[in-house]
Design an enzyme around this catalytic site. Sequence first.
Site, PDB file in Angstrom:
ATOM      1  N   HIS A  85       1.073  -1.096  -0.242  1.00  0.00           N
ATOM      2  CA  HIS A  85      -0.263   0.039  -0.322  1.00  0.00           C
ATOM      3  C   HIS A  85       0.706   1.564  -0.041  1.00  0.00           C
ATOM      4  CE1 HIS A  85      -0.100   0.085   4.839  1.00  0.00           C
ATOM      5  NE2 HIS A  85       0.064   1.526   4.311  1.00  0.00           N
ATOM      6  N   ASP A 220       1.382  -7.481   2.675  1.00  0.00           N
ATOM      7  CA  ASP A 220       1.436  -6.445   2.453  1.00  0.00           C
ATOM      8  C   ASP A 220       2.721  -6.152   2.234  1.00  0.00           C
ATOM      9  OD1 ASP A 220       0.554  -3.428   1.541  1.00  0.00           O
ATOM     10  OD2 ASP A 220      -0.251  -2.910   3.971  1.00  0.00           O
ATOM     11  N   SER A 655       4.179   2.631   7.947  1.00  0.00           N
ATOM     12  CA  SER A 655       4.457   1.741   7.245  1.00  0.00           C
ATOM     13  C   SER A 655       5.331   1.109   6.228  1.00  0.00           C
ATOM     14  CB  SER A 655       2.990   2.278   5.725  1.00  0.00           C
ATOM     15  OG  SER A 655       1.340   2.447   6.591  1.00  0.00           O
TER      16      SER A 655
END
Length: 719
Positions: A85, A220, A655
């Site tokens: 992402h 991810d 992230s």
Amino acid sequence: MKHRVFVAILAIMLLSTAAPADEGMWQLDKFDAELFARMQELGLELSQEEIYAPGGKGIAYAIVNLGGGTGSFVSPYGLILTNHHVAFGALQRASSEEHNYIDDGFYADRSEEELQAHGYEARVLISIEEVSDRVLKAAKGKKGAKRYEAIEDEIKKITAEAEEGKDVRVTVASFYGGMQYKMFTYFMSKDVRIVYAPPKAIGNYGGDIDNWMWPRHTGDFSFLRAYVAPDGSSAEYSEDNIPYEPAVHLPMSLEGVEKDDFTMIIGFPGQTMRYRSSYSTDWSQNWRFPGRIKLFGDLLDIINKAVENDPGVKIKMARFDAMLNNSMKNYEGQQEGFKKAGLLEQKIVEEEEFTEWVNSDKKRKKKYGKVLPTIEKLYEEQALYRDMNVIGGFLGFMNQMVSASGTIYRWTDEKTKKDMDREPGYMERNIPRIKQRLEMIDMGYDEGVDRQFLRYFMLAALNLPETQHIKAFDEILAGYSGTDEEKVDALIDDLYAGTKLNDVEERMRMFDLSREELMKEGDTFIDFYAKVYPEFKEMEDRGEEFSGNISAVRPLLIEGMREWKGGAFYPDANGTMRLTYGTVTGYSPADAVNYSCITRLGGAIEKNTGEEPFNCPEKLVKLWEKRDFGKYELGCFVDVPVAFLSTTDITGGNSGSPIINGKGECIGAAFDGNWESISADYLFNSELNRCISVESRYILFVLDKFSGAYELLGELTIQ
């Protein structure tokens, strides 16, 4: 909030005497000895110098700031591990109906096949330096906008001096609400490319349904690569560029994790607000969160209608769709978390007790007595304009033509000034990125959606209270007849019929014009922005006034709280490098509900419906059915680990951060928090807050067994 109700003190107080174990986003250059000893007790084998030491030593120098996300070097040739992402914007911009890298994934087994990651840059830390004395001296005795401008001007001077004649990028960040300032110097790779991304059915398995949830079965992760000029200097994208060679890279762990293992994360967390006042908390809980939830829901409705039967528009809107969905769910979780924890009530109680302590001593009362009343007044003043500020801010962000016209129009003024007198975003150092943003508009632009966004914000502005009306909108629409909707629709038709800003060559040509030349163009969007700009500038000026004033009192509140409570206080996250640590463990969110700390591929198969977002790839299903796991098998199960939980304290910006074991090996990439941790930006709960990471063995398994990415695997150091 004139009348404040006294309530019972709840179980979890905002600021404890000392930060609980595993809580905190700590500065690497100011690491507490007791905390480091705690890390060693939990399983850390590295010395402090092996983590971070000035001069480029330690694994911290393998960590990369990707602008809104984090990554880590995992090979000697500039290969960066991050989240799917985090790399998603690059995938979206590179995709088309013919080459849908979002759905299908991407792998370049040769460097010449790697795709340009448009809009991405990789920043590698060089040094950290304290500059508090200079900044605070410049701000001394000043208030409001003058204080804001004094701080901004001094930061511009510090930045210019540090960058002059050097191939570096410098940022100055404030800590403890403006009590402290530090300068961060980075080497910057301006040429970043996509090497590998799994298909969406792995990289975003579970989609928005599973987002922020546990158990999670999302792979991810993605890989990018940083490039530099042949002489090693930073350079824009060029076929002549070569891979960047980092001083440090992280080995990938083949052992993965087990329950109670030590973990640490080094990354760039964006923003936490754990030391904010009750007035800030009230603002978020009762206005910001519900307002954003409605706004983002409305914008998503516009996107969903537009993409329903148009694959091309779906690809173009994918980045906006992902951003809005993620943010809306985040705000929903924040709102729920605030209410469950009674955070606002806790803040009120704490501030009442703090006030009693302050008033019990004349010296303390003189120093801290006006802090909370001043903050209250500042928020009351902000409330007078807050709705129109939202319209002005999001209109320029969501509508591409307004954004382009604003950038070009403002540049015609800023370019006439000396570089040090310009707004920071328009200084010479930032012009290449401004041009790049103008060039990239087409990659995420659809006129139909753009029209609907403009229509939405225009009508919303007309429904604001009279005191918050954007007068320029009223004056422009006065030239049209009919209902408000008919007026807005007619205006929008005229704007899009009379603009050339939807053409990249025209945008770049107009960017080089003078103000006089630009206005002679007669472009409808440029003329529109010229009329609304004075009020947009007033909004900005009020924001600077607030920022200047609040930066003078927030440090006093934090200082007073620290004096009252004692103990170690880590600063709120502010986008600078931080270290957090913890252990691998599950949690119990409710009575008789206990979550284990590791998920397996079998769990992903159980969720598989064959339909998005639970459309597990057929090849992955067959690998599981055959139990073809190779050396990536989870020890006590005939299965492959997918994701795991740890108590490591993170937030947005983390992230893609590597999650690292006690030996300094990468055991995965952090990509989310659990639902119960969303409100941790304001209040950390060690019993419930968990970081979710994709496990290193799943990354290696997907590369090997699913994708056959053998060249990439061969580049990694696997231990």
